[in-house]
Design a protein around this motif. Sequence first.
Motif, PDB file in Angstrom:
ATOM      1  N   VAL A   1       0.829  -1.209   0.000  1.00 43.20           N
ATOM      2  CA  VAL A   1       0.000   0.000   0.000  1.00 43.20           C
ATOM      3  C   VAL A   1       0.863   1.259   0.000  1.00 43.20           C
ATOM      4  N   ALA A   2       1.970   1.235   0.738  1.00 41.93           N
ATOM      5  CA  ALA A   2       2.836   2.416   0.884  1.00 41.93           C
ATOM      6  C   ALA A   2       3.854   2.549  -0.248  1.00 41.93           C
ATOM      7  N   HIS A   3       3.861   1.588  -1.177  1.00 43.90           N
ATOM      8  CA  HIS A   3       4.829   1.593  -2.291  1.00 43.90           C
ATOM      9  C   HIS A   3       6.264   1.595  -1.762  1.00 43.90           C
ATOM     10  N   LEU A   4       6.489   0.767  -0.743  1.00 42.68           N
ATOM     11  CA  LEU A   4       7.813   0.600  -0.154  1.00 42.68           C
ATOM     12  C   LEU A   4       8.208  -0.871  -0.252  1.00 42.68           C
ATOM     13  N   ALA A   5       9.360  -1.210   0.282  1.00 46.27           N
ATOM     14  CA  ALA A   5       9.849  -2.577   0.200  1.00 46.27           C
ATOM     15  C   ALA A   5      10.746  -2.865   1.391  1.00 46.27           C
ATOM     16  N   PRO A   6      10.983  -4.133   1.681  1.00 38.47           N
ATOM     17  CA  PRO A   6      11.924  -4.470   2.753  1.00 38.47           C
ATOM     18  C   PRO A   6      13.339  -3.995   2.421  1.00 38.47           C
ATOM     19  N   ARG A   7      14.156  -3.944   3.472  1.00 38.24           N
ATOM     20  CA  ARG A   7      15.578  -3.623   3.356  1.00 38.24           C
ATOM     21  C   ARG A   7      15.833  -2.213   2.851  1.00 38.24           C
ATOM     22  N   GLN A   8      14.920  -1.282   3.189  1.00 36.70           N
ATOM     23  CA  GLN A   8      15.099   0.134   2.851  1.00 36.70           C
ATOM     24  C   GLN A   8      15.385   0.982   4.089  1.00 36.70           C
ATOM     25  N   ASN A   9      15.514   0.354   5.260  1.00 39.33           N
ATOM     26  CA  ASN A   9      15.766   1.060   6.517  1.00 39.33           C
ATOM     27  C   ASN A   9      14.806   2.239   6.685  1.00 39.33           C
ATOM     28  N   ILE A  10      13.535   1.939   6.630  1.00 42.40           N
ATOM     29  CA  ILE A  10      12.480   2.958   6.674  1.00 42.40           C
ATOM     30  C   ILE A  10      12.580   3.762   7.969  1.00 42.40           C
ATOM     31  N   SER A  11      12.575   5.076   7.836  1.00 44.58           N
ATOM     32  CA  SER A  11      12.726   5.984   8.977  1.00 44.58           C
ATOM     33  C   SER A  11      11.457   6.786   9.197  1.00 44.58           C
ATOM     34  N   ALA A  12      11.464   7.579  10.249  1.00 40.41           N
ATOM     35  CA  ALA A  12      10.306   8.412  10.567  1.00 40.41           C
ATOM     36  C   ALA A  12      10.001   9.405   9.456  1.00 40.41           C
TER      37      ALA A  12
ATOM     38  N   TYR B   1      14.096  -9.857  10.539  1.00 37.34           N
ATOM     39  CA  TYR B   1      15.562  -9.864  10.589  1.00 37.34           C
ATOM     40  C   TYR B   1      16.117 -11.080   9.848  1.00 37.34           C
ATOM     41  N   LEU B   2      15.589 -12.264  10.129  1.00 42.47           N
ATOM     42  CA  LEU B   2      16.091 -13.488   9.504  1.00 42.47           C
ATOM     43  C   LEU B   2      15.910 -13.438   7.991  1.00 42.47           C
TER      44      LEU B   2
ATOM     45  N   ILE C   1      19.540 -16.026  16.017  1.00 43.25           N
ATOM     46  CA  ILE C   1      18.617 -15.423  16.988  1.00 43.25           C
ATOM     47  C   ILE C   1      19.396 -14.595  18.008  1.00 43.25           C
ATOM     48  N   ARG C   2      20.557 -15.087  18.421  1.00 43.06           N
ATOM     49  CA  ARG C   2      21.407 -14.302  19.329  1.00 43.06           C
ATOM     50  C   ARG C   2      21.818 -12.985  18.680  1.00 43.06           C
ATOM     51  N   ASP C   3      22.214 -13.051  17.403  1.00 45.44           N
ATOM     52  CA  ASP C   3      22.616 -11.828  16.702  1.00 45.44           C
ATOM     53  C   ASP C   3      21.430 -10.875  16.542  1.00 45.44           C
ATOM     54  N   TRP C   4      20.242 -11.426  16.309  1.00 49.73           N
ATOM     55  CA  TRP C   4      19.042 -10.577  16.244  1.00 49.73           C
ATOM     56  C   TRP C   4      18.828  -9.864  17.575  1.00 49.73           C
ATOM     57  N   ALA C   5      18.958 -10.621  18.681  1.00 46.72           N
ATOM     58  CA  ALA C   5      18.755 -10.014  19.996  1.00 46.72           C
ATOM     59  C   ALA C   5      19.732  -8.865  20.214  1.00 46.72           C
ATOM     60  N   THR C   6      20.959  -9.004  19.710  1.00 46.19           N
ATOM     61  CA  THR C   6      21.923  -7.909  19.789  1.00 46.19           C
ATOM     62  C   THR C   6      21.484  -6.734  18.925  1.00 46.19           C
ATOM     63  N   SER C   7      20.952  -7.031  17.735  1.00 43.48           N
ATOM     64  CA  SER C   7      20.548  -5.969  16.813  1.00 43.48           C
ATOM     65  C   SER C   7      19.398  -5.131  17.359  1.00 43.48           C
ATOM     66  N   VAL C   8      18.602  -5.717  18.254  1.00 46.78           N
ATOM     67  CA  VAL C   8      17.512  -4.956  18.869  1.00 46.78           C
ATOM     68  C   VAL C   8      18.058  -3.689  19.514  1.00 46.78           C
ATOM     69  N   PHE C   9      19.251  -3.809  20.110  1.00 47.85           N
ATOM     70  CA  PHE C   9      19.910  -2.634  20.701  1.00 47.85           C
ATOM     71  C   PHE C   9      20.798  -1.906  19.701  1.00 47.85           C
ATOM     72  N   SER C  10      21.594  -2.654  18.934  1.00 50.15           N
ATOM     73  CA  SER C  10      22.698  -2.051  18.191  1.00 50.15           C
ATOM     74  C   SER C  10      22.305  -1.463  16.839  1.00 50.15           C
ATOM     75  N   ASP C  11      21.126  -1.803  16.318  1.00 44.17           N
ATOM     76  CA  ASP C  11      20.766  -1.300  14.993  1.00 44.17           C
ATOM     77  C   ASP C  11      20.709   0.220  14.972  1.00 44.17           C
ATOM     78  N   ASP C  12      21.332   0.788  13.945  1.00 40.62           N
ATOM     79  CA  ASP C  12      21.338   2.231  13.704  1.00 40.62           C
ATOM     80  C   ASP C  12      22.024   3.038  14.797  1.00 40.62           C
TER      81      ASP C  12
ATOM     82  N   SER D   1      15.540  -3.377   7.397  1.00 43.19           N
ATOM     83  CA  SER D   1      14.242  -2.888   6.921  1.00 43.19           C
ATOM     84  C   SER D   1      13.715  -1.670   7.678  1.00 43.19           C
ATOM     85  N   TRP D   2      14.022  -1.572   8.972  1.00 47.56           N
ATOM     86  CA  TRP D   2      13.417  -0.521   9.795  1.00 47.56           C
ATOM     87  C   TRP D   2      14.461   0.187  10.636  1.00 47.56           C
ATOM     88  N   ASN D   3      14.336   1.504  10.720  1.00 50.31           N
ATOM     89  CA  ASN D   3      15.162   2.306  11.617  1.00 50.31           C
ATOM     90  C   ASN D   3      14.330   2.593  12.864  1.00 50.31           C
TER      91      ASN D   3
END
Length: 292
Positions: free
Chosen positions: A84-95, A150-151, A189-200, A213-215
Motif C-alpha cells: 500500500v505504501a509503495h515501499l519494500a523491505p531492506r530500505q531502513n524505513i525511517s520516521a 531480521y532473519l 537469533i542471538r545476533d538478532w537479539a543484539t541488533s535490537v539494541f545495536s541497529d542504527d 528494513s526498519w530504523n
Amino acid sequence: LQGCAASNVAEMYYSMVPDPNAQFSDARKKTDVQNLTPSTLVHEFQHLINAGRRLYVNNADAFEDVWLNEGLSHIAEELLYYRVAHLAPRQNISASVIQADQTSVNNFNNYQGDNFGRYELFLGKPSQTSVYAGNDSLETRGATWNLLRYLADHRGSSDADTWTLLDNSKLTGQANIASVFGSNYMTQIRDWATSVFSDDITGNTDTRFLEPSWNMRSIFPRLVSGSGVPLNRFPLAIVPLSDAAPANLSVFAGGAAYLRFTVPAGSQASIDWSAGGLPVSPLMQFTVVRSR
C-alpha cells in the motif's frame, strides 16, 4: 491432521461489513471497516494458507506452532503495508519516510502500526519474553515478527522464497526455522537479539547486528499515544550498571537482558557474572556493544 467436519472445503473468510445505523450488528462506519479489515484479512488468510497446505497438500502431522504461525501472519500485515505504501523491505524505513505526508501516516497507522505496538510491548520486557514461547501473548508476537523480518533480511533470498518455504512445510516451530535459515539459527537469533539494541547506532557497521528494513531508533520517538503525546524515546528496557553494584536479573529461555555501563576515558572495566554463585550456563551468552 483432521480437517473440520463442518468445513465447506473452501478458503472462506467471513468479514465484518459496514453497518452505520446498527441495523444488523454493532454500528460500524464504512471508513472504519475499510481501515481495519485489510490487515485482519491478510493476517487470517496466512493462517488459512498455512493450515490448508498442511491438511490437504503436504499431509503434515501437526499445525504450525502458535508463536511462528502468528509471527507469519504479522509478516503478512507488514507485506500489505509495503504494498500500500509503495515501499519494500531492506530500505531502513525511517520516521521521515512515514511522515512524508498524511497518506503515508495513514498507511502506517492502518497497516503497520499494530506490529510496532506489539513490538513495543516486547521492548518493555525483553528478559521476560521468549521469542519462541509456546504462547499467544502480544509481546511474543511482536518479538517474533521482528525476528522473522531480521532473519529474512539476512537470508540472502527474496521475501517470497522465504515465506513460501515456511508456509509450505510439514515441519513446525524451531525445526521449520532451522530448515529455512540453517542449523545455526540459534546463533542468528542471538545476533538478532543484539541488533535490537545495536541497529542504527553510530559506528556499528557489522551487518550481523543491523536490521535492514526498519530504523527503529528513528521511528519510535516520533510515535504518539492515543492522546497524541510523542513517545520521545526508543522504549527498550535497559538496566543501568554502576561500579561494584551488582544487578540481579532473571531471563526467560529465548529472552534477552540489556545492561548499560560507562567506562571513563583512559580506564578499564571487567564484567563478572554468575548464576546464584555458580558458573553461568554455557547456553547463556553475552555480547558487548560499544555505543559511543
